[in-house]
Structures are given as C-alpha cells and as structure tokens.
Design an enzyme around this catalytic site. Structure first.
Site, PDB file in Angstrom:
ATOM      1  N   SER A  90      39.316  38.975  38.835  1.00 63.81           N
ATOM      2  CA  SER A  90      40.288  38.360  39.739  1.00 63.81           C
ATOM      3  C   SER A  90      40.112  38.985  41.118  1.00 63.81           C
ATOM      4  O   SER A  90      39.295  39.899  41.301  1.00 63.81           O
ATOM      5  CB  SER A  90      41.709  38.610  39.237  1.00 63.81           C
ATOM      6  OG  SER A  90      42.039  39.971  39.471  1.00 63.81           O
ATOM      7  N   LYS A  91      40.915  38.491  42.048  1.00 67.18           N
ATOM      8  CA  LYS A  91      40.818  38.973  43.434  1.00 67.18           C
ATOM      9  C   LYS A  91      40.977  40.486  43.520  1.00 67.18           C
ATOM     10  O   LYS A  91      40.476  41.116  44.433  1.00 67.18           O
ATOM     11  CB  LYS A  91      41.916  38.303  44.273  1.00 67.18           C
ATOM     12  CG  LYS A  91      41.594  36.871  44.599  1.00 67.18           C
ATOM     13  CD  LYS A  91      42.445  36.397  45.768  1.00 67.18           C
ATOM     14  CE  LYS A  91      42.377  34.892  45.912  1.00 67.18           C
ATOM     15  NZ  LYS A  91      43.596  34.231  45.490  1.00 67.18           N
ATOM     16  N   ARG A  92      41.737  41.022  42.568  1.00 66.43           N
ATOM     17  CA  ARG A  92      41.947  42.462  42.526  1.00 66.43           C
ATOM     18  C   ARG A  92      40.618  43.234  42.529  1.00 66.43           C
ATOM     19  O   ARG A  92      40.520  44.331  43.051  1.00 66.43           O
ATOM     20  CB  ARG A  92      42.672  42.783  41.215  1.00 66.43           C
ATOM     21  CG  ARG A  92      43.876  43.630  41.309  1.00 66.43           C
ATOM     22  CD  ARG A  92      44.682  43.621  40.007  1.00 66.43           C
ATOM     23  NE  ARG A  92      44.060  43.042  38.842  1.00 66.43           N
ATOM     24  CZ  ARG A  92      43.314  43.708  37.962  1.00 66.43           C
ATOM     25  NH1 ARG A  92      43.063  44.979  38.118  1.00 66.43           N
ATOM     26  NH2 ARG A  92      42.821  43.074  36.899  1.00 66.43           N
TER      27      ARG A  92
END
Ligand code: GLU
Length: 482
Positions: free
Chosen positions: A251-253
């Site tokens: 994910s963007k994380r």
C-alpha cells in the site's frame, strides 16, 4: 477456440502496480497464445468513476507498452467497452433471468435488510437474505412496480455448490449458502459489479479471467451467474497479492505504488514491465532480464505461483539502472533534461542550443543512475558552483603537489576555449613534465581543482565538455581557498 482475455479497471485514478501486474499477465498470456487482449472500463460506480481517470488509464497503459486489441480507441466487435454504455445489454440479460425465474424482484427496504443484518450479527451467523420476495406472485410484483416502488433484482441461487476452475489454485468448490440470493441490480437500475462483470465476460466471449485473488471470494457467484445465463464459465486464474517489504499487503504506506509516480521519478517502462512480470511469475531458469518480446515468448500461467510476491523497491531500482545503461542515449537525455532543468542547473534555451553537449554530459554520468531523476545529482559537477569540499577533497588539496599541478594546468589553459580529449591528454603530459608529478597525485589534483570533488566522470570526458574559462575560474577559486 482462440484465447480472449480482458483487463477491466475501474476508472478511479492512475493505475497502481497491482492493476498493472494484472494487465501485464493478461497481455502476456494473450500474446503467448496469439489471443486477444480486451480493455474494458468498469465505470458503473458512478460516484467514483471519472472520465479523466479513464484517460489516465489509457495513458498509463500506453506508457507501459500494453497495447489493447479491443476497447476504446482500438475498436472491436464486442463493444461498447465502457460499462456505462452497456446498460441495454444488462437489462436484456436481467429480463431473461426474470423470465426464467432465475432472478426475482426484491422490494425489501434498506431498513428491513439492516435489521436482518443486525439480527444475524447478534446471533453470530452469516446474514443470508431470507427469501421473502422470492415468494411474491407476478400480480403483486406488477402492482407494486406500478405503484412507483423501485425494487432491486436478486439472483435466485438454487444450486448448493459453485465450482470455480482456477488454473492457479485448482478446482475449488464453494457452498452457495455462504451468500444465498444476492442482489444483481440495485433499485436505481445499476447492475452490481458481480453481475455486470459476468454479463460482459460472457458477451465478450472471454475465455480466461486473469485477475487479483482478492476477487476469488466473488467468483462462485460469477460461475453460478454464467450458468444461469446459459454460458460455460471461463477458466479463472487468480493471481496472488503483492506484499510490501514487511510482508503486509502493498500500500501507499510502503512508498510509491502509482505507476504515474514511478514514471515521474524516472523509471523506464521496460524496467517496470520486467520487474512486475517477476511478481509471482518466474521462468524455468535463473534468467531475470526479459524484454517484452521475450516475456511473451516465455510466459505461461503454469509458472505463476500461488504465493504472494514481495515488491522489492531496491531490486526495481537496480533493474531500472540496468535498463538506463542499455537504453539509447538520446532517450535518456530527453528524460534526464527536465530533471536537470528543474534542479536549476540549466535552462531550456541552453538545452535547445546545445543538444549534442547535453547528451555527452548525460552519457558521461548515466552509468550511476538508478532512476533518471538521479541525473542532477551527477550533472551538478558540470553546472553547479563548486561544492563545499569534503574531507577527501581537502586531503588532496593539502598535498604539496597539488598547487604546482594546478598552477601549471592553469597556465597551459591560457588562450584556449575548449580542449578536445586529445588536447587534454597532451596538456596533462605537459603538466607532468612541468611539475614532475604523475599518477594519482597528478590526476586527483586536477580533478579536485576542476570539480571540487574526488569522484565524478572520467576527466578525459569531463574536461572537453567544459568551457576552458569555467575550468580556469574553478581552479582559481580552489587555489585561493587553500
Ligand atoms: N473492476 C474490477 C477491479 O478493478 C475488475 C475485476 C475483474 O477483473 O473482474 O477490480
């Protein structure tokens, strides 16, 4: 029967690496089988879908070289290729299901259904629709519709099991009482994803559905719908998720996941393709570097693993570096120039008037790039004022040999505009003769004098790309600072 596959993104923004890997596996599979790669835009979620996002999808796919054989801009016999253009087809399919009593109108209100859901939750059981409206007779249905009620349409799930034939996970049997009679058309007349996707795949004669395994739980509904509509279900290949380096879902994380951002950071499409092909697919041997043509030749669903792939950002960078070194210098220069300008090192007029020089400059440093956005870090030596000297540079400047070397170099630059590589070599011989200094102290001294650094491009490449006047200025500055 010839292979037909489809990539069916929802237009809600730029593609991310998960979608792209799905698109790529479809593309490669179609290519490897001489089949057809269809692009269908799933835009029935009217709140989230935008025409602008649709264009972004086209741009991203084009940038990656994933050319579709059918779809917007490519034509095809099975259009429209946007779901919002296909309502007529969904309506026809629904009418058929209703007529054959494989679906029915459901008038239950949101409040009723919510109450049922809550009750099921309290009793710790799955909420399955209780079938109330299945028992309504035709007159009742007609009366209520004429009264202005807007019913949903539910699929009558009459088979106890649904079989999913998956080329990666094998045959899986799902009990259909896990979902019961599910809604296929909402009260506003919009078909739900699970329904539209089946009508489309059936009418578009899709033979293989290759998509992320997050869709696997939906697939039993799909096979039941295919059968109810009178079609043989396609074969499925649910490809495993992509994980971040910490092994949680990517994910963007974890960093960048949008294909557009990779492009903007200076990744090459060929590197992205090669890297993503290896997310859960591998060839029989050790080879890891593949052109698109080679991938098409080698790809097979048999070699797609059922376990998740880890997105290794460092490996992608490394691979991108390989592709940068292998690419034509004009391509790399064109990509690097905007970064060099954005860093304030030069401007577009200079670039326009010095095209050859720019590509020689980029050529002298590109072996260091992992992404093209690294360019300014390495071209700074040509354009930027001398940096603050680091310890190694200070050490070189402190050598007793450095000052005489630089003074001689400076003297011999007199009257010159720009040195050729040969003139530079000649000049170094003369400096050596003048000073008696040779080898490392000579070359490092000159390097420190003309770049203010101990590392950088080869001097016989660097010096000819710099105006002699600039070299003089730098040497003077260095000499006055030590
Ligand atoms: N629009 C769906 C998605 O983007 C397509 C899923 C499918 O391939 O069936 O997830």
């Amino acid at each position: 029967m010839s292979v037909r596959v489809r990539f069916a993104p929802s237009p809600t923004g730029h593609l991310h690496v998960g979608n792209v890997r799905t698109a790529l596996f479809n593309y490669l599979f179609a290519g490897s089988k001489g089949g057809t790669f269809v692009l269908r835009i799933e835009d029935t979620d009217l709140e989230r879908s935008t025409a602008a996002s649709e264009q972004l999808i086209y741009e991203d796919l084009k940038w990656l070289g994933l050319k579709w054989d059918e779809g917007e801009g490519a034509g095809g016999e099975y259009g429209p290729y946007l779901q919002t253009g296909r309502f007529q087809l969904y309506n026809e399919a629904t009418a058929k299901l209703l007529k054959e009593r494989k679906a029915y109108y459901c008038f239950c209100t949101k409040e009723e259904l919510d109450a049922e859901r809550e009750k099921a939750l309290k009793e710790n059981r799955l909420q399955i629709y209780n079938g109330k409206c299945r028992r309504l007779n035709d007159e009742e249905v007609e009366r209520r519709i004429n009264n202005g009620e807007n019913p949903a349409v539910r699929f009558h799930s009459s088979k106890p099991y649904a079989l999913v034939r998956d080329l990666i996970h094998g045959d899986i049997t799902f009990p259909s009482n896990a979902f019961g009679d599910f809604i296929i058309v909402r009260p506003d007349g919009v078909p739900v994803y699970n329904y539209a996707v089946v009508v489309d795949d059936a009418l578009m004669k899709i033979t293989h559905v290759i998509r992320g395994d997050d869709h696997l739980p939906n697939t039993p509904k799909h096979t039941l719908l295919f059968e109810a509509l009178g079609y043989e279900p396609p074969l499925f290949a649910h490809i495993p998720m992509i994980l971040g380096p910490d092994r949680s879902k990517l994910s963007k994380r974890h960093g960048n996941t949008s294909i557009e951002q990779f492009r903007a950071q200076g990744y090459l499409p060929e590197a992205m393709i090669n890297f993503m092909a290896l997310l859960s697919w591998s060839d029989t041997g050790e080879q890891e570097i593949f052109s698109m043509e080679k991938l098409i030749e080698r790809f097979s669903l048999d070699r797609v693993s059922s376990s998740a792939a880890v997105f290794d950002f460092e490996k992608l960078k490394w691979m991108n570096g390989l592709y940068i070194r292998a690419a034509g210098i004009d391509e790399i220069t064109a990509l690097a120039v905007p970064f060099i300008i954005a860093a304030g090192q030069t401007d577009s007029d200079f670039v326009k008037n010095n095209a050859g020089l720019m590509s020689d400059i980029v050529a002298s440093v590109r072996d260091n790039f992992e992404t093209v956005s690294d360019a300014p870090r390495y071209t700074a030596v040509y354009f930027s004022p001398l940096p603050e000297f680091d310890d190694e540079t200070k050490e070189i400047l402190a050598l007793s040999t450095t000052r005489p070397v630089l003074e001689s170099f400076l003297k011999r630059l007199d009257g010159k505009d720009r040195l050729s590589a040969d003139e530079y070599k000649e000049l170094m011989k003369e400096v050596q003769k003048d000073t008696g200094v040779k080898g490392k102290p000579l070359y490092m001294g000159v390097r420190a004098g003309v770049t203010g650094r101990t590392k950088g491009p080869e001097l016989d490449r660097f010096v000819p790309l710099m105006p002699a006047e600039k070299l003089r200025e730098r040497i003077e500055q260095v000499l006055s600072s030590v």
